[in-house]
Design a protein around this motif. Structure first.
Motif, PDB file in Angstrom:
ATOM      1  N   ALA A   6      -7.933 -23.445 -26.652  1.00 38.44           N
ATOM      2  CA  ALA A   6      -6.559 -23.104 -26.292  1.00 38.44           C
ATOM      3  C   ALA A   6      -6.483 -22.848 -24.796  1.00 38.44           C
ATOM      4  O   ALA A   6      -7.455 -22.381 -24.184  1.00 38.44           O
ATOM      5  CB  ALA A   6      -6.088 -21.867 -27.055  1.00 38.44           C
ATOM      6  N   LEU A   7      -5.355 -23.174 -24.240  1.00 37.94           N
ATOM      7  CA  LEU A   7      -5.143 -23.002 -22.804  1.00 37.94           C
ATOM      8  C   LEU A   7      -3.840 -22.226 -22.618  1.00 37.94           C
ATOM      9  O   LEU A   7      -2.769 -22.709 -22.987  1.00 37.94           O
ATOM     10  CB  LEU A   7      -4.999 -24.390 -22.169  1.00 37.94           C
ATOM     11  CG  LEU A   7      -5.112 -24.492 -20.652  1.00 37.94           C
ATOM     12  CD1 LEU A   7      -6.537 -24.168 -20.210  1.00 37.94           C
ATOM     13  CD2 LEU A   7      -4.744 -25.920 -20.212  1.00 37.94           C
ATOM     14  N   MET A   8      -3.924 -21.024 -22.076  1.00 35.74           N
ATOM     15  CA  MET A   8      -2.702 -20.310 -21.730  1.00 35.74           C
ATOM     16  C   MET A   8      -2.185 -20.913 -20.423  1.00 35.74           C
ATOM     17  O   MET A   8      -2.971 -21.259 -19.532  1.00 35.74           O
ATOM     18  CB  MET A   8      -2.949 -18.807 -21.564  1.00 35.74           C
ATOM     19  CG  MET A   8      -3.417 -18.081 -22.819  1.00 35.74           C
ATOM     20  SD  MET A   8      -2.334 -18.252 -24.281  1.00 35.74           S
ATOM     21  CE  MET A   8      -0.850 -17.396 -23.725  1.00 35.74           C
ATOM     22  N   ILE A   9      -0.871 -21.031 -20.325  1.00 32.85           N
ATOM     23  CA  ILE A   9      -0.253 -21.697 -19.178  1.00 32.85           C
ATOM     24  C   ILE A   9       0.770 -20.749 -18.564  1.00 32.85           C
ATOM     25  O   ILE A   9       1.657 -20.269 -19.267  1.00 32.85           O
ATOM     26  CB  ILE A   9       0.457 -22.990 -19.644  1.00 32.85           C
ATOM     27  CG1 ILE A   9      -0.558 -23.948 -20.306  1.00 32.85           C
ATOM     28  CG2 ILE A   9       1.178 -23.669 -18.484  1.00 32.85           C
ATOM     29  CD1 ILE A   9       0.084 -25.102 -21.062  1.00 32.85           C
ATOM     30  N   ALA A  10       0.624 -20.450 -17.281  1.00 35.83           N
ATOM     31  CA  ALA A  10       1.657 -19.660 -16.588  1.00 35.83           C
ATOM     32  C   ALA A  10       2.720 -20.665 -16.140  1.00 35.83           C
ATOM     33  O   ALA A  10       2.475 -21.441 -15.216  1.00 35.83           O
ATOM     34  CB  ALA A  10       1.053 -18.931 -15.402  1.00 35.83           C
ATOM     35  N   PRO A  11       3.895 -20.693 -16.798  1.00 35.71           N
ATOM     36  CA  PRO A  11       4.850 -21.779 -16.541  1.00 35.71           C
ATOM     37  C   PRO A  11       5.282 -21.821 -15.075  1.00 35.71           C
ATOM     38  O   PRO A  11       5.718 -20.823 -14.511  1.00 35.71           O
ATOM     39  CB  PRO A  11       6.034 -21.434 -17.445  1.00 35.71           C
ATOM     40  CG  PRO A  11       5.482 -20.518 -18.484  1.00 35.71           C
ATOM     41  CD  PRO A  11       4.403 -19.738 -17.800  1.00 35.71           C
ATOM     42  N   VAL A  30     -10.084 -19.391 -29.032  1.00 38.53           N
ATOM     43  CA  VAL A  30      -8.963 -19.518 -29.971  1.00 38.53           C
ATOM     44  C   VAL A  30      -8.952 -18.463 -31.063  1.00 38.53           C
ATOM     45  O   VAL A  30      -7.922 -18.212 -31.689  1.00 38.53           O
ATOM     46  CB  VAL A  30      -8.931 -20.901 -30.659  1.00 38.53           C
ATOM     47  CG1 VAL A  30      -8.566 -21.969 -29.664  1.00 38.53           C
ATOM     48  CG2 VAL A  30     -10.236 -21.206 -31.349  1.00 38.53           C
ATOM     49  N   THR A  31     -10.113 -17.853 -31.316  1.00 38.20           N
ATOM     50  CA  THR A  31     -10.120 -16.856 -32.387  1.00 38.20           C
ATOM     51  C   THR A  31      -9.778 -15.465 -31.848  1.00 38.20           C
ATOM     52  O   THR A  31      -9.521 -14.543 -32.609  1.00 38.20           O
ATOM     53  CB  THR A  31     -11.511 -16.793 -33.053  1.00 38.20           C
ATOM     54  OG1 THR A  31     -12.468 -16.454 -32.039  1.00 38.20           O
ATOM     55  CG2 THR A  31     -11.881 -18.150 -33.648  1.00 38.20           C
ATOM     56  N   THR A 123      -2.934 -26.082 -27.428  1.00 39.28           N
ATOM     57  CA  THR A 123      -4.163 -25.981 -28.227  1.00 39.28           C
ATOM     58  C   THR A 123      -4.609 -27.378 -28.643  1.00 39.28           C
ATOM     59  O   THR A 123      -3.817 -28.317 -28.634  1.00 39.28           O
ATOM     60  CB  THR A 123      -3.935 -25.161 -29.518  1.00 39.28           C
ATOM     61  OG1 THR A 123      -2.938 -25.817 -30.305  1.00 39.28           O
ATOM     62  CG2 THR A 123      -3.497 -23.745 -29.221  1.00 39.28           C
ATOM     63  N   VAL A 124      -5.853 -27.474 -29.041  1.00 39.25           N
ATOM     64  CA  VAL A 124      -6.321 -28.729 -29.643  1.00 39.25           C
ATOM     65  C   VAL A 124      -7.170 -28.391 -30.866  1.00 39.25           C
ATOM     66  O   VAL A 124      -7.883 -27.386 -30.882  1.00 39.25           O
ATOM     67  CB  VAL A 124      -7.107 -29.602 -28.634  1.00 39.25           C
ATOM     68  CG1 VAL A 124      -8.394 -28.928 -28.183  1.00 39.25           C
ATOM     69  CG2 VAL A 124      -7.395 -30.990 -29.229  1.00 39.25           C
TER      70      VAL A 124
ATOM     71  N   SER B  36      -3.477 -14.122 -32.561  1.00 39.83           N
ATOM     72  CA  SER B  36      -4.129 -15.360 -32.134  1.00 39.83           C
ATOM     73  C   SER B  36      -3.099 -16.487 -32.034  1.00 39.83           C
ATOM     74  O   SER B  36      -2.036 -16.440 -32.646  1.00 39.83           O
ATOM     75  CB  SER B  36      -5.250 -15.730 -33.098  1.00 39.83           C
ATOM     76  OG  SER B  36      -4.802 -16.650 -34.047  1.00 39.83           O
ATOM     77  N   VAL B  37      -3.418 -17.508 -31.269  1.00 43.57           N
ATOM     78  CA  VAL B  37      -2.503 -18.643 -31.120  1.00 43.57           C
ATOM     79  C   VAL B  37      -2.358 -19.427 -32.429  1.00 43.57           C
ATOM     80  O   VAL B  37      -1.456 -20.245 -32.562  1.00 43.57           O
ATOM     81  CB  VAL B  37      -2.945 -19.608 -29.990  1.00 43.57           C
ATOM     82  CG1 VAL B  37      -2.785 -18.951 -28.629  1.00 43.57           C
ATOM     83  CG2 VAL B  37      -4.360 -20.110 -30.198  1.00 43.57           C
ATOM     84  N   GLY B  38      -3.246 -19.163 -33.393  1.00 41.50           N
ATOM     85  CA  GLY B  38      -3.141 -19.827 -34.700  1.00 41.50           C
ATOM     86  C   GLY B  38      -2.101 -19.205 -35.617  1.00 41.50           C
ATOM     87  O   GLY B  38      -1.827 -19.717 -36.703  1.00 41.50           O
ATOM     88  N   GLU B  39      -1.494 -18.091 -35.195  1.00 35.73           N
ATOM     89  CA  GLU B  39      -0.496 -17.365 -35.990  1.00 35.73           C
ATOM     90  C   GLU B  39       0.664 -18.288 -36.410  1.00 35.73           C
ATOM     91  O   GLU B  39       1.335 -18.873 -35.551  1.00 35.73           O
ATOM     92  CB  GLU B  39       0.100 -16.246 -35.131  1.00 35.73           C
ATOM     93  CG  GLU B  39      -0.305 -14.861 -35.507  1.00 35.73           C
ATOM     94  CD  GLU B  39       0.082 -14.507 -36.913  1.00 35.73           C
ATOM     95  OE1 GLU B  39       1.197 -14.787 -37.321  1.00 35.73           O
ATOM     96  OE2 GLU B  39      -0.767 -13.950 -37.614  1.00 35.73           O
ATOM     97  N   LEU B  40       0.944 -18.336 -37.699  1.00 40.25           N
ATOM     98  CA  LEU B  40       2.062 -19.160 -38.168  1.00 40.25           C
ATOM     99  C   LEU B  40       3.419 -18.520 -37.877  1.00 40.25           C
ATOM    100  O   LEU B  40       4.434 -19.205 -37.861  1.00 40.25           O
ATOM    101  CB  LEU B  40       1.892 -19.465 -39.658  1.00 40.25           C
ATOM    102  CG  LEU B  40       0.716 -20.415 -39.912  1.00 40.25           C
ATOM    103  CD1 LEU B  40       0.375 -20.464 -41.399  1.00 40.25           C
ATOM    104  CD2 LEU B  40       1.017 -21.813 -39.398  1.00 40.25           C
TER     105      LEU B  40
END
Lengths: 293, 293
Positions: A6-11, A30-31, A123-124, B36-40
């Motif tokens: 996952a990549l956080m992006i500062a817009p 990612v976890t 994310t990927v 987490s970014v996996g959160e639905l």
């Protein structure tokens, strides 16, 4: 599939024309927790997203996806995304994709409640294995979307053309389809027109022509549907946007649900009634959709 | 308002009858990443929530809120929440509320994608100061909800009676109202019936009777509306659930939007036309709603 990276992006501001946005990116485990409970994506489904197919590290239809992200952001009154920044984020994230098929997700949230700026990340993950589905097809049920055909144009606050994070109804429709023993659903307007599936676009073949419901009817403009139409046109076929009734679907010579990850899934039955299919063309379309674009 | 305290909750089975759930609670720094970014909840707006008014540390209408949480979870095919656990979580969180008015939010998400269990948490924050609004009232515009009155019963997958996290349309309707110079919106069906506001219920007074749109019409059953009706009945007034048209609203002798945090906000104008109000009754209702229940 579990996310892999996952990549956080500062817009960045849309007008920011720097050549390299990598210092606005933060790679994430990612976890690990990454989002605060104040996130409006999580509290209100308030944000927009894209899912992009990746094959052997190559992200497909990048331009169509970032353009739709910008379109969705506009419909939701979110700050305009910087598309160069997003293109670079897709590149960085796709480079972490496993071999074979993968999915890159882009999320642009309104941000933390009362916060100053949107939150964004990409994310990927490895994609599910859809090879059998592409070959054997899917059964669908038609489900009432509650709206009439004019709702999208009449009431833009319904956000019907935006790919928002508010997908609870889409998910509920998929559960209802499975409850009825089908694989997927096709939404139908109150006045009897077919729209789209919860996470895919509909294409039907009627005689030699390929038709898809007109996006003006309050549906999402599908990036995969656009690609398929371009491919068909370039091979001498006729494609058209049309207002299609539920009976146009059941009388079709073939029909597909197309989307960025599952690609072209032939529909084998509608509400329990078998539908004709075209295995050769289906295979041809999926070969095209799996090729780098 | 910024959140003040958050409690992550490991959801217990509905049948778990232990007396104390505190070992399923984890206090969180609200500014730290928690999800987490996996959160639905964040990817799909896939979950349900409640907002509870707190006055001087006392959470109001707790039972109605936890019952509605369970109802929403049922409509969304989420595991049944353990209500004793949620009641205790509300107690723990409300104990961290600032003096005066505050808001406790409960969130029950479908969890992390492909994960084993829902994710749940509760937060508390100071409430905005709504004293002037309660006194001076709000202007509203009517906005088409796209659906007809029967959609909710006909198509339960539209989740119209569930308080889901998919609130992008509700938020867009509020932005549209502000664009039109109004404070709030009231959704109207395609066939001309009034429903509810994006985050509040509607009550109108017609002669001596108090009316609210019937929840069967595909709206959320408001906890504050229930409280107000109980109060009015206990003071000898007549209350009724009815199918109300847009013109019932504009001809009303008074009307309010009622909700858990803003409480009873008198409507002073509908689509630019002034509406009568009843300041004494409004003050009486808000005094009641601010009292411990």
């Amino acid at each position: 599939m579990a996310q892999r990276f996952a990549l956080m992006i500062a817009p960045a501001d849309a007008a920011d024309d720097r050549a390299d946005f990598r210092d606005t990116f933060t790679p994430m485990d990612v976890t690990a927790p990454a989002l605060s409970v104040g996130e409006l994506s999580t509290q209100r489904g308030d944000g927009v997203f894209e899912s992009i197919g990746v094959v052997d590290g190559h992200a497909n239809e990048v331009e169509a996806h970032v353009q739709r992200l910008a379109h969705s952001a506009r419909l939701c009154d979110l700050p305009a995304p910087n598309l160069a920044q997003w293109r670079q984020a897709i590149e960085v994230v796709a480079a972490q994709a496993p071999a074979g098929e993968a999915v890159v997700k882009l999320i642009l949230s309104r941000g933390v409640e009362h916060g100053p700026a949107p939150t964004a990340w990409a994310t990927v993950a490895a994609a599910p294995d859809f090879r059998a589905v592409r070959r054997n097809g899917i059964t669908v049920v038609t489900l009432d979307r509650g709206y009439d055909l004019g709702a999208g144009e009449r009431a833009p606050w319904l956000l019907l053309g935006a790919k928002t994070l508010s997908y609870a109804v889409n998910m509920a429709a998929l559960r209802e389809a499975r409850r009825r023993g089908a694989d997927d659903a096709i939404f139908v307007t109150r006045d009897g027109y077919v729209l789209e599936a919860p996470t895919a676009s509909l294409i039907i073949r009627a005689g030699g022509d390929f038709l898809t419901p007109a996006p003006a009817g309050g549906i999402l403009h599908g990036t995969t549907q656009l690609s398929v139409f371009e491919y068909l046109e370039s091979h001498g076929r006729t494609t058209r946007y049309e207002t299609l009734t539920a009976s146009d679907l059941t009388k079709a010579d073939a029909a597909w649900l197309v989307s960025s990850i599952r690609l072209a899934a032939p529909i084998t039955a509608v509400d329990g009634a078998p539908l004709a299919s075209d295995p050769d063309l289906t295979a041809e379309l999926n070969t095209f959709l799996l090729s780098p674009r």
